[in-house]
Design a protein around this motif. Structure first.
Motif: not given
Length: 357
Positions: A225, A262, A286, A288
């Protein structure tokens, strides 16, 4: 302090640190006979010995405050119910470790653990994989070139150890920060069965290779992530280009393969504008956080030759469209969310990562 449930200590070594090593001459001046450090070590052990409700013990870079015997001060009932333990100090002399696999056997209730990578051995992985240990949820590991130099990687977990650990701890996620680690060492460290969720590379001397980024994107596509690349090399003649001599840019492949990505932050590596646009389009909203410093972005000759289009304006517009929100490059490195002294950043991130179970 019998009611103390959480003890977190962080030593800001950046004040004392010059180029990665702490001067013993400085410590010798402030504590010539070592009496002060011994007193503080004893006080720390008294706190541990008198604790009756301690669940969270976190000590980072406390300059010899924690010793290999410190944890023996904890009673068995407290060690048995401890939920978080972090012991980080990459300036311990020689191959000394702050905790052994035998000592770790007492900590059967740990949900989260943070250690220097060279201290996290195959034997420790076996202890944590044992069925009498509650499943481990978070493991944070600091890989430092200083530790590798003093301690070596010979005792690190092999892939079968990681497989056994994830069988017992199915929700385990791992956070790794690598500081000035050679690519050959990283290729040894990154076993396929590590459930790697976050990785942060920070360099002053040794840059990450495209091969390492490529391996990460192939092995950890289901978990990753957070991916952070920081390079503070003094030489400003040109940043390393991960896509050099490759058909596909490794960062674009990372964005394509790692569908849970992310957060992506890059400073000090060449990021081509067309690749940045591709990354934004691949991950969309997605992703971020997309932080790239202005000085890291480069444009190819075709983009610069087009008189009708301002390449910077076009980049901002296309990345913003891809992400579905306004975007711009980070104008000053100090505005990067990940820009702090590396050990402080790791300690802060490790805490929030460990709490997010």
């Amino acid at each position: 302090h019998r009611n103390l449930q959480k003890l977190s200590l962080f030593g800001d070594i950046s004040i004392l640190q010059q180029h990665g090593s702490i001067s013993n001459t400085y410590l010798g001046k402030v504590d010539p006979d070592g009496k002060k450090i011994k007193q503080i070590q004893q006080l720390f052990e008294e706190i541990l010995g008198n604790s009756r409700q301690l669940k969270w013990l976190s000590c980072g870079f406390m300059l010899q405050i924690v010793t290999p015997t410190s944890l023996s001060s904890l009673s068995n009932p407290i060690a048995n119910t401890m939920e978080h333990l972090s012991l980080l100090d990459n300036h311990i002399p020689g191959n000394t470790t702050l905790i052994t696999a035998v000592e770790l056997e007492r900590f059967v209730n740990l949900r989260s653990l943070a250690l220097d990578f060279c201290d996290f051995t195959a034997e420790m992985a076996k202890v944590l994989a044992d069925s009498n240990h509650v499943p481990l949820h978070r493991l944070s590991l600091l890989v430092h070139s200083v530790s590798i130099m003093h301690k070596s990687l010979d005792s690190m977990p092999e892939d079968e150890n990681w497989k056994a650990l994830t069988r017992n701890s199915t929700n385990l996620r791992v956070y790794i920060m690598a500081f000035d680690v050679k690519s050959d060492d990283m290729l040894r460290i990154l076993k396929p069965s590590i459930p790697l969720e976050r990785i942060h590379f920070d360099s002053y001397i040794t840059c990450v290779s495209g091969a390492v980024v490529d391996l990460i994107s192939r092995q950890y596509d289901k978990f990753l992530t957070h991916f952070i690349l920081m390079n503070d090399v003094i030489d400003m003649s040109g940043f390393p280009d991960l896509s050099d001599n490759r058909n596909e840019d490794p960062l674009v492949l990372l964005a394509w393969r790692c569908t849970r990505l992310s957060l992506l932050a890059v400073h000090g590596y060449t990021v081509w504008a067309h690749n940045l646009i591709a990354i934004a389009r691949l991950r969309g909203s997605d992703l971020k956080v997309l932080e790239v410093t202005e000085e890291s972005i480069d444009f190819d000759q075709g983009e610069l030759a087009d008189q009708d289009v301002d390449p910077v304006h076009n980049l901002i517009e296309q990345v913003s469209l891809g992400l579905g929100r306004p975007w711009h490059a980070v104008m000053d490195i100090e505005l990067l969310s990940v820009f702090t002294e590396p050990t402080r950043h790791f300690y802060r991130e490790m805490q929030s990562f460990s709490e997010g179970i």
